[in-house]
Design an enzyme around this catalytic site. Structure first.
Site, PDB file in Angstrom:
ATOM      1  CG  HIS A 178      37.190  38.233  43.053  1.00 16.01           C
ATOM      2  ND1 HIS A 178      37.476  39.403  43.726  1.00 16.01           N
ATOM      3  CD2 HIS A 178      35.835  38.196  42.920  1.00 16.01           C
ATOM      4  CE1 HIS A 178      36.357  40.042  43.992  1.00 16.01           C
ATOM      5  NE2 HIS A 178      35.342  39.322  43.497  1.00 16.01           N
ATOM      6  CB  CYS A 179      35.541  33.829  46.600  1.00 18.79           C
ATOM      7  SG  CYS A 179      34.127  32.792  47.019  1.00 18.79           S
ATOM      8  CB  VAL A 180      31.414  35.487  42.662  1.00 22.18           C
ATOM      9  CG1 VAL A 180      32.278  35.889  41.488  1.00 22.18           C
ATOM     10  CG2 VAL A 180      31.046  34.004  42.568  1.00 22.18           C
ATOM     11  CG  ASN A 183      31.337  41.451  46.336  1.00 23.25           C
ATOM     12  OD1 ASN A 183      31.796  41.369  45.206  1.00 23.25           O
ATOM     13  ND2 ASN A 183      30.787  42.560  46.794  1.00 23.25           N
TER      14      ASN A 183
END
EC number: 2.3.1.225
Length: 343
Positions: A178-180, A183
């Site tokens: 999951h890439c912040v 998002n």
């Protein structure tokens, strides 16, 4: 302290932090040390401040939050604003080639397109409708991905290489991470967009760094600064060296030199991560699988699954089918054809 020394300290600090974070994720001893330090700090820091920090960290890293998207766009906008307002204008006065100066804007346009696609595309959400189809895509290795396992949250059968994302609250097919910054999860159906986004972001940072460095070098050459002398602290004339030139340029163009230092560090970090992402794509691995599996330079034993009635089995990458096939799987992913449910 000299500017160059400060910059080298800054660069070394960033690189050490990155290395320590990588080692920390694998070393149980470091985790224990950090946990002990956290417990000591918890006795000193007031409870109200601890709760505020925990709430902030939870909002930023454990919920879907647009803060990092805003920060990403803000930093990108500031870099391009400085490049446009100062570097571009000075380079035009020094008669740089116009296509060369416009290349960062072309890369920015492509980058924003794939950034948007990465943010909005379905990463491969597993639903009741596509569950049975996705179960047939990858083989189960019965070590990292056992057969007949169900997600306790979604109550769905888990296809091989899938994982439930706590932030998005759904299972993702061929889950990578999951890439912040976007998002969104990176999964089977948007990894191609993420790789091109990362490639163009690295290329744009490197291009701005190259143009900015070329401008400063051209400026030094045109003004013949390297042939000058200066009076040192003890009253002796010294020939201009590299350290003096950098400090002189910093005093004359502080924002441009700071921009150059920032994009150089950013280019190095992005290039390192891009190489890692391309390595995973070429070997048909995901970040999740690499993290759970063997990290040869950090630990010498592979991931094993212990069973009380059987010998431990070693995890092996059974999904790699050659360089071309692996890349084809990334850029031409198989998407399930939905069928209407029979009543």
């Amino acid at each position: 302290m000299d500017f160059l020394v400060l910059f080298l300290f800054y660069l070394a600090f960033l690189l050490i932090c990155v290395v320590m974070i990588c080692i920390f994720t694998k070393s149980q001893h470091l985790k224990a040390v950090v946990l002990g330090g956290t417990q000591v700090c918890s006795r000193v820091i007031p409870q109200c401040l601890q709760r505020a920090v925990q709430t902030l960290l939870h909002q930023l890293f454990h919920t879907r939050h647009p803060t990092f998207i805003i920060l990403h766009l803000l930093l990108q906008g500031l870099v391009y604003a400085e490049y446009t307002c100062e570097v571009f204008g000075y380079c035009r006065e020094l008669e740089f080639s116009l296509p060369y100066l416009l290349l960062p804007y072309v890369l920015l346009s492509v980058n924003l397109v794939f950034f948007t696609l990465t943010c909005t595309a379905n990463p491969g959400t597993i639903t009741k409708a596509n569950e049975s189809l996705l179960l047939q895509v990858y083989k189960f290795d019965d070590v990292m991905f056992p057969k007949n396992s169900r997600c306790p949250t979604c109550d769905l059968r888990k296809p091989a290489r899938s994982k439930h994302c706590r932030l998005c609250d759904h299972c993702v097919h061929r889950f990578d991470h999951h890439c912040v910054w976007v998002n969104n999860c990176i999964g089977a159906w948007n990894t191609r967009y993420f790789l091109i986004y990362l490639l163009t972001l690295t290329a744009s940072a490197a291009t701005i760094a190259t143009v900015t460095a070329a401008f400063l070098l051209r400026l030094v050459t045109v003004s013949d600064l390297y042939q000058e002398t200066y009076l040192d602290d003890v009253g002796h004339f010294q020939a201009v060296d590299t350290v003096f030139l950098i400090q002189h340029l910093f005093l004359a163009f502080p924002r441009i030199v700071f921009l150059l230092g920032f994009v150089i560090v950013l280019s190095m970090l992005l290039a390192g991560y891009l190489c890692f992402a391309l390595y995973l794509a070429a070997t048909n691995q995901t970040t999740n699988e690499w993290y759970k599996g063997d990290w040869a330079w950090c630990q010498r034993w592979p991931l094993v699954a212990w069973s009380p009635s059987a010998e431990p089995r070693i995890h092996q990458n059974i999904h790699s089918h050659g360089f071309r096939s692996n890349l084809r799987e990334i850029f031409l992913p198989a998407t399930p054809s939905y069928k209407k449910k029979e009543k």
